[in-house]
Enzyme design. Sequence first.
Site, PDB file in Angstrom:
ATOM      1  N   HIS A  38      43.947  45.868  33.941  1.00  0.00           N
ATOM      2  CA  HIS A  38      43.142  45.917  32.707  1.00  0.00           C
ATOM      3  C   HIS A  38      41.740  46.339  33.107  1.00  0.00           C
ATOM      4  O   HIS A  38      41.074  45.618  33.866  1.00  0.00           O
ATOM      5  CB  HIS A  38      43.107  44.546  32.033  1.00  0.00           C
ATOM      6  CG  HIS A  38      44.470  44.034  31.680  1.00  0.00           C
ATOM      7  ND1 HIS A  38      45.003  44.158  30.423  1.00  0.00           N
ATOM      8  CD2 HIS A  38      45.419  43.415  32.433  1.00  0.00           C
ATOM      9  CE1 HIS A  38      46.220  43.625  30.402  1.00  0.00           C
ATOM     10  NE2 HIS A  38      46.491  43.170  31.613  1.00  0.00           N
ATOM     11  N   HIS A  52      53.495  43.535  27.874  1.00  0.00           N
ATOM     12  CA  HIS A  52      53.528  42.266  28.608  1.00  0.00           C
ATOM     13  C   HIS A  52      54.651  41.421  28.010  1.00  0.00           C
ATOM     14  O   HIS A  52      54.743  41.291  26.784  1.00  0.00           O
ATOM     15  CB  HIS A  52      52.221  41.493  28.432  1.00  0.00           C
ATOM     16  CG  HIS A  52      51.072  41.987  29.244  1.00  0.00           C
ATOM     17  ND1 HIS A  52      50.655  43.272  29.222  1.00  0.00           N
ATOM     18  CD2 HIS A  52      50.252  41.336  30.120  1.00  0.00           C
ATOM     19  CE1 HIS A  52      49.612  43.400  30.037  1.00  0.00           C
ATOM     20  NE2 HIS A  52      49.349  42.239  30.599  1.00  0.00           N
ATOM     21  N   GLU A  78      55.513  36.512  30.907  1.00  0.00           N
ATOM     22  CA  GLU A  78      54.453  36.003  31.794  1.00  0.00           C
ATOM     23  C   GLU A  78      54.414  34.488  31.549  1.00  0.00           C
ATOM     24  O   GLU A  78      54.790  33.704  32.416  1.00  0.00           O
ATOM     25  CB  GLU A  78      53.117  36.664  31.451  1.00  0.00           C
ATOM     26  CG  GLU A  78      51.930  36.170  32.267  1.00  0.00           C
ATOM     27  CD  GLU A  78      50.589  36.769  31.804  1.00  0.00           C
ATOM     28  OE1 GLU A  78      50.527  37.291  30.678  1.00  0.00           O
ATOM     29  OE2 GLU A  78      49.608  36.694  32.584  1.00  0.00           O
ATOM     30  N   ASP A 108      46.190  43.197  37.961  1.00  0.00           N
ATOM     31  CA  ASP A 108      45.923  42.630  36.628  1.00  0.00           C
ATOM     32  C   ASP A 108      44.424  42.629  36.294  1.00  0.00           C
ATOM     33  O   ASP A 108      43.947  43.569  35.656  1.00  0.00           O
ATOM     34  CB  ASP A 108      46.524  41.216  36.540  1.00  0.00           C
ATOM     35  CG  ASP A 108      46.983  40.827  35.134  1.00  0.00           C
ATOM     36  OD1 ASP A 108      46.920  41.657  34.231  1.00  0.00           O
ATOM     37  OD2 ASP A 108      47.406  39.672  34.956  1.00  0.00           O
TER      38      ASP A 108
END
Length: 335
Positions: A19, A197, A200, A278
């Site tokens: 990100h 996503h 998770e 990430d």
Amino acid sequence: MSEFVDFVRSLPKAELHLHIEGTLEPAMLMELAEKHRIELPYSTAADVERAYDFADLQSFLDLYYLGASVLIDEDDFYSLMFRYLKRCRDEGIVHTEMMFDPQTHTERGIGFPVFMSGFGRAMEDAKRDWGQSSSLVMCFLRHLPEESAFETLKAAEPFQGQIMSRGLDSSELGHPPEKFERVYAAASQQGYRLVAHAGEEGPPAYITDALDRLKVERIDHGVRCLEDAELVERLVKAKTPLTVCPLSNVRLCVFDSMVDHPIRHMLERGLNVTVSSDDPPYFGGYLLDNFEALHRELGLTREEARQLAVNSVRSSFLDEASRKPWLDQLSLLTP
Ligand code: ADE
Ligand code: ZN
């Protein structure tokens, strides 16, 4: 740095789960807050770092969105992106597919032209200066309504040529994939590649639904697939890429410690696993730091690292001709 890290640096790798707003270092956060006279509940970069103590995904997201609030003008977005792309050059990341969260900015009155021109200029400069290959994944924030996702899709239309794919991030629990089924169908019609996503913090059913309802090609995280043997079988058969982020998983308490991380087991099981960082400063490290932790604490071998690099290039959205030189290079390397 260890010989192992030098070896991993020498492997041509793709980073597929990063990100860009999550690359904001505490020092830059403080500098930009000062530049734009934004009041923060922290006085120094060290104070910010002390707040990197998360109980779960939401406690991280609260700080992540606060951090993103200091990104205001085109130069801020340029500097953020260029800094990360330099890191790619230094870590042997030959290609990166970076997520960004437009709604985090548009909700504050900062429009697409501001961040897209900052990102675009940095990506062009890195391409020109050292041949850095990169593309963008525009994410919908899953805690916001479907309507907001549709508005974002519309606002992105003039920038379609600059964006390769669509993704889904933010608070997972309580925001299942089906909430975004229609907006994903619309994005697919517009020709975007699709990722999301899933698994998770959310259950394995979110992974199944991301595949069946959203029609994604890649799952971000996906580590909770291991709780469903049938799903694992399916993912192995379809070679579905899972972009696993080990340091992130430990910092967000998905696993108690790195020793408990199942990535080696996932590889052994035949899952198409890749490694990514990430939101690196928030989770204690960039891509090589993730590999180093896996080696030190889990005994990740050179051959496994090479396999992870091969998986990353194969799972990218690069075309065959662009991947070939990296895959040829990886096949010649002896661990
Ligand atoms: N946004 C930034 N990092 C994220 C993560 N790990 N999960 C969900 N949303 C995110
Ligand atoms: Zn993520």
